[in-house]
Scaffold this active site. Structure first.
Site, PDB file in Angstrom:
ATOM      1  CE  LYS A  80       1.778   8.522  13.682  1.00 49.23           C
ATOM      2  NZ  LYS A  80       1.886   7.881  13.005  1.00 49.23           N
ATOM      3  N   GLY A 177      -2.725 -11.338   6.112  1.00 48.03           N
ATOM      4  CA  GLY A 177      -4.246 -10.686   6.227  1.00 48.03           C
ATOM      5  C   GLY A 177      -4.736 -10.348   4.867  1.00 48.03           C
ATOM      6  N   GLY A 179      -6.923  -7.263   4.529  1.00 46.60           N
ATOM      7  CA  GLY A 179      -7.348  -5.957   4.524  1.00 46.60           C
ATOM      8  C   GLY A 179      -7.448  -5.276   3.073  1.00 46.60           C
TER       9      GLY A 179
END
Ligand code: NAD
Length: 356
Positions: A80, A177, A179
């Site tokens: 990352k 949710g 989205g």
């Protein structure tokens, strides 16, 4: 922060700090484990309060990517990057090209992609300086529909585990949710003839969007979503949805969705769900569709092949549920065992010399 102590404890390989004086780029790349292949993980741009917060975040996120890739059956390790800065101020071509140059110095040990506050457009700038970047425009595309598709197959596997049949038809769902991923997941459930789908949202625009797009889907207030008498609760909002307050309200037999870090406290809430006989689909396994999709860019992207790979989330969850039963542990722990086992076996399998 005692960085080496932390790295030793959790088996990290590399932590790289970089600063570009021309553009003000300031960041950290962490490579957790590359046993299975190059470390892949997105670049997150965030206004961290201090360097220790940024360091801890990149360490934690990179380790999560190792398990996610291993459990997804990919030949990838975990890594990352975090960039320290204000996304409204720092972003421009030179900033991301500077990032690309630092990614290039790692010589393919780390592959980056978009993440929070970075986009495919930003990655195009990164790509001007390095080939070690995926999630580019015109290649694997938006990961959200694929993540939702993976969750859909994961829900089917979870139904099979609880009811002996993986049919969506006749089943009821509560989606928290709506989205990007929640919207697609609702679509897949309706296409497969779900008996009833409820959803909740806190964004009025998204509520309107879903009501117009799927008139049969029923809106409920955010606090009411947990106690609905449904078969599956699908967390598709932010993390921490399963906690001391929400778990006791659940009537669903299955918790399976796209969200990351669903369990507020992995150990405690994983056990709570297990004790209530509620099947929890481990987040990093069921939501790996986007990662699997983007992985295929490295090999030359083929949508059919990528989607077939995403479908295998079904089989992986079945294997993980078996481990959870055999070891009498909660499913999140079983998923980690599953991921670690794959890393161990591949390491051992490669211990003999073979000329290629
Ligand atoms: P998104 O921001 O598009 O959607 C999340 C939605 O949840 C938003 O519409 C938001 O208004 C709503 N929301 C937030 N808190 C809520 C609450 N308390 N009650 C009801 N609604 C609430 O994000 P997304 O891309 O759909 O991702 C959703 C989750 O899935 C995140 O946890 C993300 O990390 C994870 N995830 C996404 C992908 C991907 O490909 N997009 C991949 C892996 C994991």
């Amino acid at each position: 922060m005692k960085k080496f102590e932390y790295m030793e404890k959790h088996g990290y390989e590399q932590l790289v700090f970089f600063h570009d004086k021309t553009t003000g780029l300031k960041g950290i790349t962490c490579i957790h484990n590359t046993t299975l292949g190059p470390a892949l993980g997105g670049t997150r741009l965030w206004k961290y309060d201090n360097e220790d917060d940024a360091t801890l975040d990149v360490l934690r996120l990179a380790r999560g990517m190792t398990y996610k890739a291993a459990a997804a059956g990919l030949n990838l390790g975990g890594g990352k990057t975090v960039l320290i800065g204000d996304a409204t101020q720092v972003k421009n071509e030179a900033y991301f090209r500077a990032l690309g140059r630092y990614v290039q110095t790692l010589n393919g040990r780390y592959i980056t992609a978009e993440d929070v506050n970075t986009s495919t457009k930003d990655m195009d700038f990164v790509n001007m300086e390095t080939d070690h970047v995926v999630g580019l425009e015109g290649k694997s595309g938006n990961p959200s529909p694929v993540t939702a598709l993976g969750a859909f197959h994961g829900i089917r596997a979870s139904l099979k585990e609880i009811y002996g049949s993986d049919l969506i038809e006749g089943r009821t769902f509560a989606v928290q949710g709506a989205g990007q991923t929640g919207d697609y997941l609702i679509g897949y459930l309706l296409d497969a003839n779900a008996k009833k789908v409820y959803f909740t949202e806190i964004n009025d625009k998204h509520i309107e969007k879903i009501k117009n797009k799927y008139p049969s889907v029923e809106f409920v207030e955010p606090d009411d979503i947990f106690g609905l008498d449904v078969d599956v609760f699908a967390p598709c909002a932010l993390g921490g949805g399963m906690n001391d307050q929400t778990i006791p309200k659940l009537k669903a037999k299955i918790v399976a969705g796209t969200a990351n870090n669903v369990l507020e406290d992995e150990e405690k809430h994983g056990m709570m769900l297990k004790d209530l006989n509620i099947l929890y689909a481990p987040d990093f396994v069921i939501n790996a569709g986007g990662l699997i999709n983007v992985y295929h860019e490295i090999q030359g992207y083929n949508r059919d092949k990528a989607y077939r790979d995403v479908e295998r989330i079904y089989d992986r969850l079945i294997d993980i549920y078996k481990i959870a039963k055999e070891d009498n542990v909660h499913t999140q722990e079983a998923a980690k065992t599953f991921a670690k086992k794959r890393i161990e076996i591949i390491t051992q399998m490669r211990s003999n010399y073979v000329k290629r």
